[in-house]
Design a protein around this motif. Structure first.
Motif, short mmCIF file in Angstrom:
data_model
loop_
_atom_site.label_atom_id
_atom_site.label_comp_id
_atom_site.label_asym_id
_atom_site.label_seq_id
_atom_site.Cartn_x
_atom_site.Cartn_y
_atom_site.Cartn_z
N ASP A 197 -26.79 0.51 7.53
CA ASP A 197 -27.60 2.15 7.83
C ASP A 197 -27.93 2.56 6.95
O ASP A 197 -27.07 4.20 6.56
N GLY B 190 -21.25 7.97 9.68
CA GLY B 190 -20.28 8.02 11.51
C GLY B 190 -21.11 6.87 12.33
O GLY B 190 -21.38 6.21 12.02
N GLU B 191 -20.26 7.12 12.98
CA GLU B 191 -20.65 5.70 14.20
C GLU B 191 -21.93 5.62 15.00
O GLU B 191 -22.31 7.15 14.80
N LEU B 192 -22.63 4.86 14.82
CA LEU B 192 -24.27 5.00 14.87
C LEU B 192 -24.31 4.79 17.06
O LEU B 192 -23.68 4.68 17.16
N THR B 193 -25.42 5.85 17.19
CA THR B 193 -25.78 5.79 18.21
C THR B 193 -26.31 4.58 18.63
O THR B 193 -27.31 3.73 18.06
N LYS C 145 -24.36 -2.98 10.63
CA LYS C 145 -22.86 -2.55 9.59
C LYS C 145 -22.50 -1.02 10.08
O LYS C 145 -23.74 -0.10 9.20
N ASN C 146 -21.86 -0.72 9.77
CA ASN C 146 -21.63 0.80 10.32
C ASN C 146 -21.65 1.14 8.51
O ASN C 146 -20.13 1.16 7.89
N PRO D 61 -19.57 4.28 6.44
CA PRO D 61 -18.43 4.93 6.20
C PRO D 61 -19.35 6.08 6.64
O PRO D 61 -18.51 7.27 6.92
N ALA E 103 -28.60 2.42 16.25
CA ALA E 103 -28.17 0.79 16.16
C ALA E 103 -29.52 -0.16 16.40
O ALA E 103 -29.80 -1.19 15.96
#
Length: 641
Positions: free
Chosen positions: A249, A288-291, A282-283, A285, A295
């Motif tokens: 990401d 933040g969280e992927l939509t 991979k996320n 950090p 993703a």
């Protein structure tokens, strides 16, 4: 012809009087007897700019040690912490303080005393160069005169200067400048033992910071070589860079930091592929969280890059039989009729493999759209001014290894056989092993970089070999199983067997033999990165009775769960070697709020029998040679025209 006389005549043009020569001889002799400067080693930074900046600003705890030594008797631990934070992050700290005359008087005096203390082992000329330019003259006066205990007249003189600085509104700016000066004085030379790029969000900011340092060298890592390869004209290195950025990401580094247009590739990826489980990104950090949409886009982009990568890789291996990578021609092991893959004489069903994207008769064939996308993308990489500046810097300051002050610095390994003999690679009718192999690699890297428009020449292809070849000192494994990790669910064929070096580097004799191969004394050390030390499982970064030091402790957040720490740094000062392990860095705001360094432990690795002087270092040898030339000039002055 008297060549020495001709050389001395040229040297005389620089030193126009005999007195000037004498002055420089005395100056060099004095410098040779000063204590050795502090070397600072970091490795595997992987784009973690915040953690890297904190290490630079703190000197891996060296500044705090100086504060404790200088003010330990006069300041409480709390006050010492506050002063340390002001040195590290002056702008952030001053935002939280009442900036009145008392604050400035108190802290300017402490920071000037600390600057003086940190610079006491250097020549005045060197300290002067480290001072903020606009205040250099004033600070030289203060550094010379200000003392803890001084005469009333001298105190009055210094106080008058400080008060005028405050009155003119320059105190805040001066504190910021002094903080940078102190950080510079505690580290004389920075060694970066590879892997600045990939995984973390800001390798570009790390490169910008490195460019500002007065003394830095870089030993190329396998991830760095990919980025250098992209600019050098390797479409295979380039597409691997994009794939890794998508996996972690981290497309912002390409699109926003380097201005590389990914739109054609993204449109191709999202139009041709659908998300699959094994390509889940991979996320990051830091993001933040992927939509779901983000993703899915990264998932499809990875798949597209993988297809292009495996096609390009198969074609490269086919045209370079001398690389001996036939076992990694994965596309040649596909059975289209049964839709299976053969690995080590065993057939496997592939999971979500995009069979329709490969020609059964010529699986490495690129279609017209793929060719166009690769050409556009390579042009974008090679025409990014900022990326070119950064890879130019890697070329200028970097190399495959460095011999410095009897230590051998290299990112990965020296390829070895199981019995400890050097493993050879036969290329261009010659076998290369040990030091010769790494010298050959470096020569080819520099050749490839000079001919960026030639995308399939030997040197450019070798850049890819350095990423994944069995005898690559940057890789150090039998094979890279990216294909198997993506498409085969059986983990037994995903194992990447390490070179014997990683076992044998525990043996002192092997380490000593390697040092000798590079012309270094047995008292030296091998300093490695590349393989994260799993400290929480009991792995020791100090190996072979202190001969080998592995300083990859997991700066990249993705490694920290395995290592149990957040990175190592190594400090080599005039008293010996110290290994520093770091706790996770969160943010500058958190560090300032807690008023604590993010260090966990400092471990003495080796204490030298006597304090090392500059004359015993690489720099000292050069200064000694300069001094001897000047002494010959002094002796022969009268006979020179």
């Amino acid at each position: 012809m008297d060549y020495e006389k001709k050389y001395l005549q040229l040297l005389k043009e620089k030193y126009t009087t005999k007195a000037a020569v004498l002055t420089e001889i005395i100056n060099l002799e004095a410098i040779l007897h000063l204590p050795k400067g502090t070397e600072h080693f970091v490795s595997d930074l992987h784009g973690e700019y915040g953690a890297f900046q904190h290490i630079l600003r703190t000197g891996s705890g060296a500044i705090k040690e100086k504060i404790n030594e200088l003010f330990g008797e006069n300041l409480t631990p709390e006050k010492r912490n506050q002063l340390a934070m002001l040195v590290y992050y002056p702008e952030e700290v001053m935002k939280q303080e009442t900036l009145d005359e008392e604050f400035f008087k108190d802290n300017l005096e402490k920071m000037i005393l600390l600057t003086r203390y940190c610079g006491k082992k250097y020549s005045r000329s060197k300290v002067r160069k480290a001072l903020p330019e606009k205040y250099a003259y004033i600070l030289e006066e203060l550094l010379t005169e200000i003392k803890k205990e001084a005469s009333e007249q001298k105190n009055g003189y210094c106080q008058a200067i400080v008060e005028k600085i405050i009155c003119l509104g320059q105190a805040e700016d001066l504190i910021i400048g002094l903080g940078k000066t102190i950080s510079r004085l505690v580290v004389d030379q920075l060694h970066v033992v590879g892997d600045i790029y990939d995984r973390g969000p800001a390798p570009d900011k790390i490169m910008d910071a490195l460019k500002m340092l007065p003394a830095v060298d870089i030993q190329w890592g396998n991830h760095d070589i990919n980025w250098m390869g992209a600019v050098a004209g390797s479409p295979l290195s380039m597409i691997n860079v994009v794939r890794i950025c998508a996996r972690y990401d981290n497309l912002e580094i390409l699109e926003e930091s380097y201005g590389i247009n990914l739109r054609p590739l993204l449109e191709y990826a999202t139009g041709q592929f659908t998300p699959t489980e094994n390509f889940a990104p991979k996320n990051n950090p830091d993001h933040g969280e992927l939509t779901v949409h983000e993703a899915d886009t990264l998932n499809c982009l990875q798949q597209a890059c993988a297809v292009l990568q495996f096609k390009l890789e198969d074609a490269l291996i086919a045209r370079r039989p001398e690389f001996q990578l036939d076992q990694r021609r994965v596309l040649a092991q596909l059975d289209f009729s049964q839709q299976t893959y053969t690995f080590a004489d065993k057939k496997y069903q592939l999971t979500d493999f995009p069979w329709s994207h490969f020609d059964e008769n010529q699986p490495n064939l690129l279609n017209a759209e793929e060719e166009k996308i690769l050409q556009q993308l390579l042009k974008a990489f090679q025409h990014s001014p900022r990326l070119k500046q950064h890879t130019d810097f890697l070329m200028d300051k970097g190399g495959m290894y460095l011999c410095y002050n009897e230590n051998l610095l290299l990112h990965g390994c020296i390829p070895l056989h199981e019995n400890g003999d050097f493993k050879a690679l036969h290329l261009k009718e010659k076998s290369y092993a040990g030091k010769e192999l790494l010298d050959f690699y470096e020569e080819q890297v520099r050749t490839a970089y000079k001919i960026p428009t030639e995308t399939q020449n030997f040197a450019t292809d070798l850049l890819w070999y350095l990423w994944c070849g069995e005898c690559s000192s940057l890789f150090g494994k039998l094979a890279m199983t990216t294909f198997e990790r993506y498409y085969v669910d059986d983990t037994t064929c995903q194992i990447e067997e390490k070179n014997a070096y990683y076992r044998l580097r525990n043996e002192e004799k092997v380490a000593t033999d390697i040092l000798r191969c590079f012309g270094l004394a047995s008292s030296g050390h091998i300093i490695n990165g590349h393989t994260p030390v799993k400290e929480k499982r009991g792995e020791d970064p100090v190996k072979a009775h202190g001969k080998v030091l592995v300083i990859d402790g997991g700066f990249a957040k993705s490694y920290q769960e395995k290592t149990g720490i957040a990175g190592y740094t190594l400090v080599f000062n005039s008293f010996g070697l110290q290994l520093v392990s770091h706790l996770a860095f969160t943010s500058v705001a958190e560090v300032v709020k807690a008023s604590q360094d993010v260090l966990s432990t400092r471990r003495l690795v080796e204490e030298v029998p006597h304090r090392l002087l500059i004359k015993e270092t690489n720099i000292g040898k050069k200064l000694q040679a300069d001094k001897e030339q000047l002494e010959r000039l002094f002796d022969r002055w009268g006979e020179l025209s």
